[in-house]
Design a protein around this motif. Sequence first.
Motif, PDB file in Angstrom:
ATOM      1  N   ARG A  51      50.263  61.466  11.600  1.00  0.00           N
ATOM      2  CA  ARG A  51      50.099  62.344  13.139  1.00  0.00           C
ATOM      3  C   ARG A  51      51.426  61.920  14.280  1.00  0.00           C
ATOM      4  N   GLY A  57      43.494  59.032  15.152  1.00  0.00           N
ATOM      5  CA  GLY A  57      43.593  58.325  14.845  1.00  0.00           C
ATOM      6  C   GLY A  57      43.968  57.826  13.243  1.00  0.00           C
ATOM      7  N   ALA A  89      52.220  60.510  18.558  1.00  0.00           N
ATOM      8  CA  ALA A  89      51.879  60.468  19.667  1.00  0.00           C
ATOM      9  C   ALA A  89      52.983  60.440  20.851  1.00  0.00           C
ATOM     10  N   ASP A 131      47.800  60.506  21.283  1.00  0.00           N
ATOM     11  CA  ASP A 131      47.869  61.178  20.222  1.00  0.00           C
ATOM     12  C   ASP A 131      47.961  62.675  20.483  1.00  0.00           C
ATOM     13  N   ARG A 187      53.892  58.490  13.044  1.00  0.00           N
ATOM     14  CA  ARG A 187      52.655  57.645  12.412  1.00  0.00           C
ATOM     15  C   ARG A 187      52.922  57.788  10.827  1.00  0.00           C
TER      16      ARG A 187
END
Length: 309
Positions: A137, A189, A139, A280, A303
Amino acid sequence: MTVIVRDLRPDVRADAEGFSHVRRLALPFMLSTPESVLHDLTRSHPDAHFGQLVAEEDGEIIGTAQVGLAHDSPKPGQGSANIYVRPDRTRHGAGSLLLRAAEERLAGLGARRIHSWVLDEPHHRAFAERHGYRAGRSAHFLRLDLAQGVLPPLQDPPPGVELRTGADFAGDPRPLFALDAETASDEPGDIDTELTDYEAWLEQTWRHPLLDLGLTTVAVVDGHPAAFTAAYTDGSARYGTAMTGTARAHRGRGLAKLAKNTSLHRARAAGHTEAFTGNDTGNGPMLAINEWFGYEVCATEVRYVRELG
């Protein structure tokens, strides 16, 4: 010229200064000071095994790594290694040496998965992928021009809601701990978080040198904190939002927006000219709030994750 990697020495002021300087150059949208570097190193929970590494070339710190275990995650074996090198000193081998040292340390601590934030730029992503990491993911970092931007007008709180500062809870911060724990558990997250250790929270979060209790703003309903925005300042004209959240029972009432707007107005009145925050990319509600304030995306991190054998 030889690059060496070693632990940051907490008793050597130049190490903390060099570490913070690299972080500010590599991530200008995150607040960092030598005091915050030392705080993170010396006040982290023992179970996190948190460490800071530096890459040094000819006596000058050119790269940093933050290494540790997610001790507050319900899933064991989650490690993190965030590597940053001065933009003008890349391709000297510092990043690879820091990553190797971080991975060896985490493997020795029993980590089974390593998470690493990587700037969403081709050469940064290529570095991670060459070392066996896969993208997860993402951010956004966001910036707001407090000096020239137009903030939404201040609003009076609705009936039954009172606005207080973090300083108003200095005598007993436990209600804010409970609110922080609830909102952190719902934050999107890769690693779930469960805040259960109040004393550790006091040491790491409440007593953090960047936390500005005067600008931290809390919406209180019937005597209980219902929403808050935690403000960071670093002694310059820069202001950052560390966390903004609302208790589940009070969501949908605009209380987080009310608290953050009040904090931003107070920050501007105190002379701060830039505001930073991060979200995020899947956190649509908070991104919408920040867009309403006038924040603009200034960078993105991805990430990356690597499974250890």
